[in-house]
Design a protein around this motif. Structure first.
Motif, mmCIF file in Angstrom:
data_model
loop_
_atom_site.group_PDB
_atom_site.id
_atom_site.type_symbol
_atom_site.label_atom_id
_atom_site.label_comp_id
_atom_site.label_asym_id
_atom_site.label_seq_id
_atom_site.Cartn_x
_atom_site.Cartn_y
_atom_site.Cartn_z
ATOM 1 N N ARG A 157 6.701 32.177 -24.277
ATOM 2 C CA ARG A 157 6.336 31.334 -23.145
ATOM 3 C C ARG A 157 7.528 30.587 -22.548
ATOM 4 O O ARG A 157 7.436 30.036 -21.460
ATOM 5 C CB ARG A 157 5.258 30.332 -23.570
ATOM 6 C CG ARG A 157 4.526 29.684 -22.416
ATOM 7 C CD ARG A 157 3.466 28.727 -22.933
ATOM 8 N NE ARG A 157 2.449 29.454 -23.638
ATOM 9 C CZ ARG A 157 1.399 30.018 -23.084
ATOM 10 N NH1 ARG A 157 1.233 29.928 -21.782
ATOM 11 N NH2 ARG A 157 0.495 30.666 -23.783
ATOM 12 N N ILE A 158 8.645 30.537 -23.236
ATOM 13 C CA ILE A 158 9.804 29.767 -22.791
ATOM 14 C C ILE A 158 10.798 30.724 -22.148
ATOM 15 O O ILE A 158 11.205 31.711 -22.758
ATOM 16 C CB ILE A 158 10.442 29.014 -23.974
ATOM 17 C CG1 ILE A 158 9.436 28.020 -24.552
ATOM 18 C CG2 ILE A 158 11.703 28.286 -23.526
ATOM 19 C CD1 ILE A 158 9.935 27.293 -25.767
ATOM 20 N N ASP A 187 9.972 19.363 -20.172
ATOM 21 C CA ASP A 187 9.979 20.636 -19.457
ATOM 22 C C ASP A 187 10.791 20.522 -18.174
ATOM 23 O O ASP A 187 11.299 19.445 -17.827
ATOM 24 C CB ASP A 187 8.551 21.103 -19.165
ATOM 25 C CG ASP A 187 7.792 20.150 -18.259
ATOM 26 O OD1 ASP A 187 8.389 19.144 -17.817
ATOM 27 O OD2 ASP A 187 6.611 20.398 -17.975
ATOM 28 N N VAL A 189 9.293 26.475 -18.810
ATOM 29 C CA VAL A 189 8.072 27.033 -19.390
ATOM 30 C C VAL A 189 7.346 27.865 -18.345
ATOM 31 O O VAL A 189 7.306 27.502 -17.163
ATOM 32 C CB VAL A 189 7.151 25.906 -19.913
ATOM 33 C CG1 VAL A 189 5.941 26.485 -20.632
ATOM 34 C CG2 VAL A 189 7.916 24.985 -20.833
ATOM 35 N N THR A 216 14.717 30.198 -26.594
ATOM 36 C CA THR A 216 14.473 31.062 -25.443
ATOM 37 C C THR A 216 13.801 32.368 -25.839
ATOM 38 O O THR A 216 13.123 32.991 -25.024
ATOM 39 C CB THR A 216 15.803 31.352 -24.725
ATOM 40 O OG1 THR A 216 16.472 30.120 -24.472
ATOM 41 C CG2 THR A 216 15.574 32.057 -23.400
ATOM 42 N N ALA A 271 16.146 27.295 -22.051
ATOM 43 C CA ALA A 271 16.191 26.126 -22.939
ATOM 44 C C ALA A 271 17.611 25.578 -22.971
ATOM 45 O O ALA A 271 18.585 26.330 -22.835
ATOM 46 C CB ALA A 271 15.727 26.489 -24.352
ATOM 47 N N MET A 289 2.583 24.737 -22.237
ATOM 48 C CA MET A 289 2.731 24.832 -23.689
ATOM 49 C C MET A 289 1.616 24.039 -24.371
ATOM 50 O O MET A 289 1.284 22.933 -23.946
ATOM 51 C CB MET A 289 4.096 24.305 -24.134
ATOM 52 C CG MET A 289 5.272 25.136 -23.689
ATOM 53 S SD MET A 289 6.838 24.495 -24.330
ATOM 54 C CE MET A 289 6.601 24.746 -26.096
ATOM 55 N N VAL A 299 13.209 22.510 -21.641
ATOM 56 C CA VAL A 299 12.734 23.894 -21.648
ATOM 57 C C VAL A 299 12.139 24.232 -20.295
ATOM 58 O O VAL A 299 11.546 23.383 -19.618
ATOM 59 C CB VAL A 299 11.679 24.124 -22.767
ATOM 60 C CG1 VAL A 299 12.297 23.949 -24.129
ATOM 61 C CG2 VAL A 299 10.508 23.175 -22.602
#
Length: 542
Positions: free
Chosen positions: A141-142, A204, A172, A137, A145, A176, A170
């Motif tokens: 960009r994330i 995702d 996002v 996390t 999680a 990604m 994740v």
């Protein structure tokens, strides 16, 4: 007190009520301004919190006597803007927010003396999952999680072992890249013993499979890595060419596209070369021998064999003597052994396409006129682009520079030339300005539409709406004499001027009332014609 009472009686009840209303409104308005100015500006401390984290953070803020406000469904907490950094540091020291994940602090919150091995193993897996989720996390960009680990235990009396695996979900922001996906895989694989990146699957929050965990993922990973390297090389070359052209033709006036074909085959070549002219003496061997022989008619006697015996002892015979020599020379021939290793990633072919905008000039009337660039200038730009990308005709590279007019004219101002700083407002500044504008409008409306009429009524002296003559009848039971005092009503003479004046005023009022009712009825029945008539009146008056 008597003076005050006389003053209030002289002002009258309407004036006193108006003054009290104005005072209350003024005090309320200024109290609102003072409270609004003293209230701190709130900004989000954390957003997207779980209910557990919100409860823990609110409890911590209450213990520190920090003002806060909850927004949404309790997932957003607002605090004074000047205290955000300090509060985040203090909350981080307390391990907040946990975002619903448990890390290694799970071993600090319980007594492990009576815990079984099963509980310890479960807590270990939970701690690993929580720590990995926190680490993932922390990437830019994330935003969220969740990690699931499968750590198989080795069975007794079994030679076969199962490899661990992991699955990651994740949330996002955006998309990604392949490099970021591999980075997450290697990050998790390095933290778990025996776990390989091929056994990690990533999904995702939209349900899209980003990385499949299995043996078949190795080939896909290699292909993804090759595509990522190719895309990275193309972006690097495009940025280099665009930066160079920006300094020549201006910002936003050139578009560059690069297509590279890279060779990812790895080869090793070994060759040996012998040079016959390059002879070197390695060794030389020389041997010599001498021969001496004599005879006594073929007789062999003891005297001939004794040491020191003369060769002439006995009967005379013939003697033979000879020598020989031999030389052997060994030569080494020069040999060259070469081993060439060609790594993957070499450039097989490169194609570059450049579109350049023309030149804009002023025609003297304030209009910008487009004109194409000259062929000499295009040739110079082509030479610059070829030098920048490392053009090679032997590889079959191609570089094309074309002059075309862009659909929308780009900004011709150079970066940094604009007068920045004066009208650059942030979102908070805009919100504060809008709030101040609304407050100002409310204040102006309060002054002009409420306070001004009240003050006007208080300050302007009351005038008699109708000047009654001396002796006019007021009501049915009293009349006003010449001194302005009310006296009991007395029968008046038939030709009393006061009675006739009241009758005339009453009849005039009734006629005006009837006229108003008639006009109102006509307006209600014909609103359009009434509007046209009023519009004509306004036009004639103007």
């Amino acid at each position: 007190m008597n003076n005050i009472a006389q003053f209030l009686n002289r002002l009258g009840l309407p004036r006193v009520a108006a003054m009290a209303t104005v005072a209350v409104l003024m005090l309320g308005f200024f109290a609102f301004l003072v409270m609004r100015a003293s209230t701190p500006t709130l900004s989000p401390l954390y957003t997207g919190l779980s209910l557990e984290d919100s409860n823990a953070i609110v409890t911590e803020l209450q213990s520190q006597n920090v003002p806060f406000e909850l927004r949404g469904e309790g997932d957003t907490i607002l605090v004074p803007r000047d205290q955000i950094t300090t509060l985040r540091m203090n909350l981080a020291g307390s391990g907040l927010p946990t975002r619903g994940q448990v890390g290694y602090e799970i071993f600090d919150q319980q007594n492990t003396l009576g815990a079984t091995s099963f509980v310890q193993n479960i807590n270990n897996v939970r701690a690993l999952e929580g720590e990995l989720a926190r680490t993932i996390t922390s990437l830019a960009r994330i935003k969220s999680a969740r990690v699931h680990l499968v750590l198989p235990e080795r069975k007794l009396f079994s030679r076969q072992t199962q490899s661990p695996s992991a699955s990651i979900v994740v949330g996002v922001q955006g998309e990604m890249s392949a490099g970021e996906i591999r980075a997450v895989q290697h990050l998790v694989a390095s933290a778990i013993e025996g776990l390989t990146p091929a056994n990690i699957s990533i999904v995702d929050d939209k349900g899209t499979l980003l990385a499949s965990g299995g043996d078949e993922g190795a080939g896909g990973a290699i292909a993804g890595e090759a595509a990522e390297r190719t895309r990275g090389y193309e972006n690097q070359m495009r940025s280099r060419v665009e930066e160079m052209l920006t300094n020549v033709v201006g910002p936003g006036r050139a578009r560059v596209e690069v297509s590279a074909e890279l060779d990812y085959n790895r080869s090793t070549t070994t060759s040996e070369k012998f040079d016959p002219d390059g002879q070197v003496v390695r060794s030389t061997q020389v041997s010599e021998s001498n021969n001496l022989s004599g005879g006594a008619d073929g007789q062999v006697t003891v005297a001939n064999e004794l040491p020191g015996a003369s060769q002439n002892n006995g009967t005379g015979g013939a003697t033979e003597q000879g020598s020989s020599s031999q030389e052997v020379t060994n030569y080494e021939i020069s040999k060259v052994t070469q081993t060439a290793v060609t790594e993957a990633g070499s450039i097989k072919r490169l194609s570059v396409a450049v579109v350049v905008d023309g030149v804009y000039s002023d025609d003297g009337q304030g209009n910008q006129v487009y004109s194409p660039r000259s062929p000499d200038e295009i040739a110079q730009l082509t030479t610059l682009v070829r030098s920048a990308v490392g053009f090679s005709e032997a590889r079959g590279d191609s570089v094309d520079v074309v002059n075309l007019q862009f659909a929308s004219r780009p900004d011709l101002s150079l970066p940094g030339d604009s007068s920045s700083g004066l009208f650059d407002f942030t979102r908070d500044d805009i919100m504060n300005g809008a709030e101040m504008a609304v407050t100002l409008l409310i204040a102006l409306a309060l002054v002009f539409f409420v306070m001004r009429p009240l003050l006007k009524r208080v300050l302007v002296p009351e005038t008699e709406a109708l000047s009654l003559p001396s002796g006019a009848t007021v009501g049915n039971h009293s009349v006003m004499n010449a001194d302005g005092e009310l006296v009991p009503d007395q029968p008046s003479a038939p030709n009393d001027p006061a009675q006739s004046w009241v009758s005339n005023a009453k009849s005039a009022g009734e006629s005006q009332l009837q006229t108003l009712k008639t006009v109102g009825t006509l307006v209600e029945e014909n609103p359009k014609q009434a509007a046209l008539i009023v519009r004509d009146w306004i036009g004639n008056a103007a």
